[in-house]
Design an enzyme around this catalytic site. Structure first.
Site, mmCIF file in Angstrom:
data_model
loop_
_atom_site.group_PDB
_atom_site.id
_atom_site.type_symbol
_atom_site.label_atom_id
_atom_site.label_comp_id
_atom_site.label_asym_id
_atom_site.label_seq_id
_atom_site.Cartn_x
_atom_site.Cartn_y
_atom_site.Cartn_z
ATOM 1 N N SER A 20 -93.823 10.381 -4.559
ATOM 2 C CA SER A 20 -93.220 9.320 -5.371
ATOM 3 C C SER A 20 -93.261 7.943 -4.723
ATOM 4 C CB SER A 20 -91.780 9.684 -5.711
ATOM 5 O OG SER A 20 -91.012 9.763 -4.532
ATOM 6 N N HIS A 48 -92.519 14.826 -10.127
ATOM 7 C CA HIS A 48 -93.107 13.616 -10.700
ATOM 8 C C HIS A 48 -94.390 13.909 -11.486
ATOM 9 C CE1 HIS A 48 -90.511 10.465 -8.982
ATOM 10 N NE2 HIS A 48 -90.318 11.347 -8.019
ATOM 11 N N LYS A 67 -86.365 13.657 -14.671
ATOM 12 C CA LYS A 67 -87.284 12.519 -14.612
ATOM 13 C C LYS A 67 -87.932 12.325 -15.989
ATOM 14 C CE LYS A 67 -87.388 12.409 -9.710
ATOM 15 N NZ LYS A 67 -87.551 13.300 -8.586
HETATM 16 C C1 LIG Z 1 -86.579 13.762 -7.647
HETATM 17 C C2 LIG Z 1 -87.115 14.923 -6.935
HETATM 18 C C3 LIG Z 1 -86.362 16.077 -6.795
HETATM 19 C C4 LIG Z 1 -84.937 16.155 -7.258
HETATM 20 O O1 LIG Z 1 -84.824 16.299 -8.629
HETATM 21 P P1 LIG Z 1 -83.393 16.140 -9.308
HETATM 22 O O2 LIG Z 1 -83.514 16.871 -10.587
HETATM 23 O O3 LIG Z 1 -83.145 14.684 -9.458
HETATM 24 O O4 LIG Z 1 -82.412 16.762 -8.377
HETATM 25 C C5 LIG Z 1 -86.930 17.157 -6.166
HETATM 26 N N1 LIG Z 1 -88.186 17.106 -5.688
HETATM 27 C C6 LIG Z 1 -88.953 16.001 -5.807
HETATM 28 C C7 LIG Z 1 -90.343 16.001 -5.272
HETATM 29 C C8 LIG Z 1 -88.437 14.869 -6.424
HETATM 30 O O5 LIG Z 1 -89.184 13.774 -6.537
#
Ligand SMILES: *Cc1c(COP(=O)(O)O)cnc(C)c1O
Length: 384
Positions: free
Chosen positions: A172, A200, A232
């Site tokens: 990200s 992502h 997301k």
């Molecule tokens: C954002 C993210 C998470 C966490 O996800 P949430 O649902 O916000 O807890 C886990 N792994 C990766 C790679 C992320 O980018």
């Protein structure tokens, strides 16, 4: 604690948390000012989508607000099973398990696998790192996206019986994509298990946003475990693990956050189901996200900005020093653009940047406005 807080302030690492006074969308209200939002992971604009809101309201009347219990006792509603079924269809896997967040999904799956050795990309997400900390496995950290270095580490650790390789799908901070096709090949050659965190990638990569396995056409179990998030692109909150029926059945017995922390609420689940249904039927939001990404990145490159090595709509604007990134972010906020400056330790020293998160919620006018302001501040700070 106070000493540490003061230290963080002194070295410029103190995180001032912005307060958002509006729903998620292309524009946000912060300090009563309307600003263009280039910070959210709301890739498809689903966080405030009328269809999701309508579904959430219906289910609220039907099922109430609370899940009442952990999944394994009395918290599994028919809704959770519906969500898991539709997620599995969407991802093209046998089975899925819904959990409270993507972060929690990693805490559920990584310790449960019982690996003797874990091979992890040096830039993997914090929730993967913490999941690994809950294990007693030998750790091997391989160089970012380096299949060659992964092979070296797999050779070093070849005496271990149960080997687990973990990578983010999309990273990200840079927007680059893990070479999961090549990784899958060496993982198979070394008789290891492959886990990809597609947080992502869902809603972004692959057919109709089905994620990284679809992007690389890996549909025959080459990826053993996929972790996903509903927080997301899906626009709600929650997480899940996808894989074989045996894996999911096993996690229902062993995954500690599944057994010991309450289930997702009916509203979260209903809204997530509505989002996945939209994605399955219609790829226009995914297409718009990518078109916006390409338009903005080309505009920034034409202005002379360095957008790093992104392969996705995530747009890093490379600035170098953390102080410059902070100043840029502050000045451009005064111009009505909300874009986060990111410095050490989130990214390496000298690699500070502004990260612009594009969304299908943006219109071309919004992107032109952003480009105009990036040009203005870029010239003012002599970046371009
Ligand atoms: C954002 C993210 C998470 C966490 O996800 P949430 O649902 O916000 O807890 C886990 N792994 C990766 C790679 C992320 O980018």
């Amino acid at each position: 604690m106070l000493d540490e807080l003061n230290r963080l302030r002194e070295v410029g690492l103190y995180n001032n948390i912005p307060i958002i006074e509006s729903p998620q969308g292309a524009w946000l209200t912060i300090n009563e000012n309307k600003v263009l939002n280039l910070c959210s992971n709301n890739y498809l604009g689903l966080a405030n989508h009328p269809v999701l809101i309508e579904e959430a309201k219906n289910i609220l009347d039907e099922f109430g607000v609370g899940p009442g219990a952990v999944r394994s006792i009395a918290g599994t509603m028919s809704l959770h099973k519906d969500l898991e079924r539709i997620l599995s269809e969407f991802k093209g896997v046998e089975a899925s398990l819904a959990l409270q967040s993507g972060f929690v999904a990693n805490q559920a799956v990584i310790p449960s696998i019982g690996a003797d050795a874990i091979f992890t990309d040096e830039l993997n997400h914090a929730s993967i790192i913490d999941g690994i900390r809950l294990t007693k496995a030998k750790r091997y950290i391989y160089k970012h996206n380096s299949v060659e270095n992964l092979v070296t580490k797999l050779e070093e650790g070849k005496e271990y019986e149960k080997k687990l390789v973990i990578t983010d799908g999309v990273f990200s901070m840079d927007g680059d994509i893990a070479p999961v096709d090549e990784i899958a090949k060496v993982v198979m050659e070394h008789n290891a298990i492959l886990m990809v965190d597609d947080a992502h990638g869902e809603g972004v990569l692959g057919k109709n946003g089905a994620g990284i396995a679809s992007h690389f056409n890996l549909h025959n179990g080459e990826v053993d475990i996929e972790v996903g998030t509903l927080s997301k692109a899906v626009g709600v909150v929650g997480g899940f693990v996808s894989g074989s029926e045996v894996l999911i059945e096993y996690l229902e017995q062993k995954g500690r956050p599944f057994l010991f922390s309450s289930a997702l609420t009916p509203v979260d689940v209903a809204a997530s189901i509505a989002a996945i249904k939209i994605l399955k039927n219609d790829d226009s939001l995914v297409k718009k996200l990518w078109a916006n990404g390409r338009y903005f990145q080309k505009g920034m490159q034409d202005l002379g900005f360095d957008t790093g090595k992104t392969q996705t709509p995530i747009t890093p604007v490379m600035l170098g020093e953390a102080k410059l990134a902070r100043e840029f972010s502050k000045k451009i906020l005064d111009e009505g653009i909300f874009a986060m400056g990111i410095g050490f330790p989130t990214v390496p020293k000298g690699m500070a940047r502004i990260r612009a998160m594009l969304s299908a919620a943006h219109e071309t006018d919004d992107l032109d406005f952003a480009l105009e302001k990036f040009e203005k501040i870029g010239k003012e700070l002599k970046v371009i």
